[in-house]
Design an enzyme around this catalytic site. Structure first.
Site, short mmCIF file in Angstrom:
data_model
loop_
_atom_site.label_atom_id
_atom_site.label_comp_id
_atom_site.label_asym_id
_atom_site.label_seq_id
_atom_site.Cartn_x
_atom_site.Cartn_y
_atom_site.Cartn_z
N GLU A 44 -99.41 18.28 -42.73
CA GLU A 44 -98.55 19.19 -41.89
C GLU A 44 -97.04 18.97 -42.35
OE1 GLU A 44 -99.89 18.78 -37.82
OE2 GLU A 44 -101.81 19.80 -38.20
N HIS B 170 -92.32 25.32 -31.51
CA HIS B 170 -93.30 25.55 -32.82
C HIS B 170 -92.78 26.57 -33.38
CE1 HIS B 170 -96.86 25.64 -35.04
NE2 HIS B 170 -97.42 24.58 -34.56
N ARG C 293 -90.61 20.90 -37.68
CA ARG C 293 -90.62 22.09 -37.12
C ARG C 293 -89.29 22.47 -36.31
NH1 ARG C 293 -95.66 20.31 -33.47
NH2 ARG C 293 -97.28 20.50 -34.91
N HIS D 271 -93.21 24.52 -27.41
CA HIS D 271 -94.49 23.87 -27.45
C HIS D 271 -94.80 22.82 -27.08
CE1 HIS D 271 -98.00 23.38 -29.98
NE2 HIS D 271 -97.48 22.16 -30.55
N ARG E 201 -90.50 15.98 -32.24
CA ARG E 201 -91.68 15.18 -32.69
C ARG E 201 -92.43 15.47 -33.94
NH1 ARG E 201 -97.27 16.61 -32.03
NH2 ARG E 201 -96.81 18.56 -30.46
C1 SIN Z 1 -100.42 22.72 -34.50
O1 SIN Z 1 -101.41 22.57 -34.93
O2 SIN Z 1 -99.49 22.96 -35.21
C2 SIN Z 1 -100.08 21.85 -33.10
C3 SIN Z 1 -100.40 20.45 -33.36
C4 SIN Z 1 -99.12 19.63 -32.77
O3 SIN Z 1 -98.63 20.32 -31.82
O4 SIN Z 1 -98.89 18.54 -33.20
#
Ligand code: SIN
Length: 513
Positions: A115, A235, A282, A343, A378
């Site tokens: 991610e 997000h 993000r 988010h 975060r």
């Molecule tokens: C996501 O799947 O993008 C959200 C998970 C998160 O907020 O870490």
């Protein structure tokens, strides 16, 4: 009602804490209150997964620590980051022992996803339903203890406090029993806030309707220290839906899987902003999108998944594929329109390494707490982990100290019959006004004068709400909590404006108690 341990909220923070205390102290009574059904929480909505260093060849705790510090813009507390990341494998094993299943490869090894902001693949997941899987198994596990009792549809309105010279202790709560329409007092030795975040305050959010900042607002009213509320994470990839406030999340794992982000001309614009492109953190991706939208005048940018292996995509992201199809979007042929949406609340009720707040016998964990892990932003998939670690830390100390907490005298139990408000349109209108004020731009691009102006508008809203006295039902309390928290968010955005730079000498949010 009277209980040794009162847990408010039934997501991962509250349930993992309750399970640990119930295991170590079978004689203690534990009451879990939730304002809706007990599976309605942010945890159940988490799609991506939980970040854990398992591949010790390519990855290391040090790399996960570095990624977390970088994502947090240098504002994370290094000791907390180390504490959380080094406990991740143990906390993950507990979840597995409690019945949670995670995706594995043909060799039976846990499959690790990538991610934004992570330098290695380290996201343990259950397709795109990780949170739902965890929540289901945690509820089953907690439900197997005879000393854990659940009361759902109980809305906590405020903390009960005892003041002794300069010390304030929490002795329980007042709560509305929504089924009986009664306001009741509940006495407790320990009160544990696991009430989640505040997404519903904002114009767009990925959060469920329960995310109304109740824990932060009631802790603030009780005099607890609240920190870094301005660091609201947007997000970047919420599914754009015209005139809709609550938006469906398209997991960050989709970009980790190889999806591109493009503008309406098909241009992958993110490399202009960061060399990591789609895998930037993000905050960077959201800011880039907002910039692009402002200059193009368009309403959304897009995720492009058309080049990805459709079978593999379907098997990793069945919920996202289904949801998009239900909106007429076929990922094999169509671009997916997305916008940033509120988010995650990185700040919250200030806690120490054992989740203790500045009010005696009051603990907080999960999104409502500010532990120091996230800094200004975060790192993806660090939140479920943080909740597990701080609930574990708290359980260790509560189990040791519970016997020494003087039994709360059952404060004269109070029960009030409530009036119905009748007109459900009133709260909706207030919320609309609140959402119009609380935007991405207010937090991240507006001048101080605009922020001050927003605070004035929020205070007017608060005053107008007070005038509707006598109308006490959960919707009005939620509004009060959201408006008070919105004021805190904007005030702290003004206070913390000097600290958003990468290297700063003094950090906000260090405990002062
Ligand atoms: C996501 O799947 O993008 C959200 C998970 C998160 O907020 O870490």
């Amino acid at each position: 009602m009277k209980t040794d341990v009162l847990v408010i909220g039934s997501g991962i923070a509250g349930l993992s804490f309750a399970i640990k205390v119930a295991t170590a102290k079978p004689e203690a009574s534990i009451l879990v209150l939730t304002k809706s059904n007990n599976d309605v929480c942010n945890t159940a909505h988490a799609q991506g997964g939980i970040a854990v260093v398992l591949d010790k060849v390519r990855d290391s705790f040090e790399q996960h620590i570095e990624d977390t510090m970088k994502a947090g813009k240098g504002l994370s507390d290094p000791n907390v980051v180390k504490l959380v990341i080094s406990q991740a494998p143990d906390r993950l094993n507990e979840l597995i022992n409690w019945g949670t299943s995670f995706d594995a490869n043909e060799l039976g090894e846990l499959e690790l996803g990538l991610e934004g902001g992570h330098s290695q693949k380290r996201i343990v997941h259950h397709r795109d339903l990780t949170g739902k899987e965890m929540e289901t198994k945690l509820l089953q596990k907690a439900g197997s203890y005879s000393n854990i009792i659940f009361h759902d549809h109980y809305f906590v309105t405020d903390l009960l406090l005892k003041k002794d010279r300069s010390a304030i202790s929490c002795t329980g709560v007042m709560a509305i029993d929504r089924q009986k329409d009664e306001l009741v007092s509940i006495s407790s030795g320990i009160t544990f806030l696991a009430t989640g975040g505040s997404g519903r305050i904002f114009q767009n959010t990925t959060n469920p309707s329960v995310a109304t900042a109740d824990g932060v607002a009631m802790a603030h009213r009780a005099g607890a220290r609240i920190s870094n509320m301005n660091f609201i994470q947007f997000h970047p990839t919420a599914l754009y839906t015209k005139n809709k406030h609550s938006l469906f999340l398209i997991s960050e794992a989709v970009r980790g899987f190889g999806a591109y982000m493009v503008d309406q001309t098909g241009n992958r614009f993110l490399f202009k902003y960061d060399l990591k492109g789609e895998l930037a953190t993000r905050d960077i991706v959201s800011e880039a999108i907002m910039n692009e939208l402002q200059s193009s005048g368009e309403e959304s940018v897009f995720l492009d998944c058309r080049h990805l292996d459709p079978e593999a995509f379907r098997s990793h992201f069945p919920t996202i594929v289904e949801h998009c199809l239900s909106k007429g979007i076929n990922f094999e042929k169509d671009l997916i329109p997305i916008v940033p949406a509120a988010h995650y609340q990185c700040g919250g009720i200030q806690v120490d390494h054992f989740a203790r707040t500045s009010v005696n016998n009051l603990y907080a964990s999960g999104e409502c707490a500010h532990t120091g892990l996230h800094g200004a932003n975060r790192l993806a998939s660090n939140s479920l982990l943080e909740a597990l670690v701080f609930s574990h830390q708290a359980a260790g100390i509560v189990v040791k100290e519970l016997d020494s907490i003087p039994a709360q005298e059952l404060q004269e139990e109070k029960v009030y019959q409530l009036k119905q408000t009748g007109n459900k349109e009133i709260p909706k209108n207030f919320e609309k006004e609140l959402n119009q004020i609380m935007t991405y731009n207010l937090l991240y691009t507006s001048e101080e004068s605009e922020k001050k102006n927003a605070i004035l508008k929020l205070r007017v809203l608060e005053e107008n709400l007070k005038k509707l006295s006598g109308k006490i039902d959960p919707e009005f309390f939620e509004l009060k909590n959201m408006i008070q928290t919105a004021i805190l968010i904007v005030e702290q955005a003004i206070e913390n404006r000097f600290f958003e730079k990468k290297e700063c000498a003094i950090k906000p949010g260090n405990p002062k108690f």
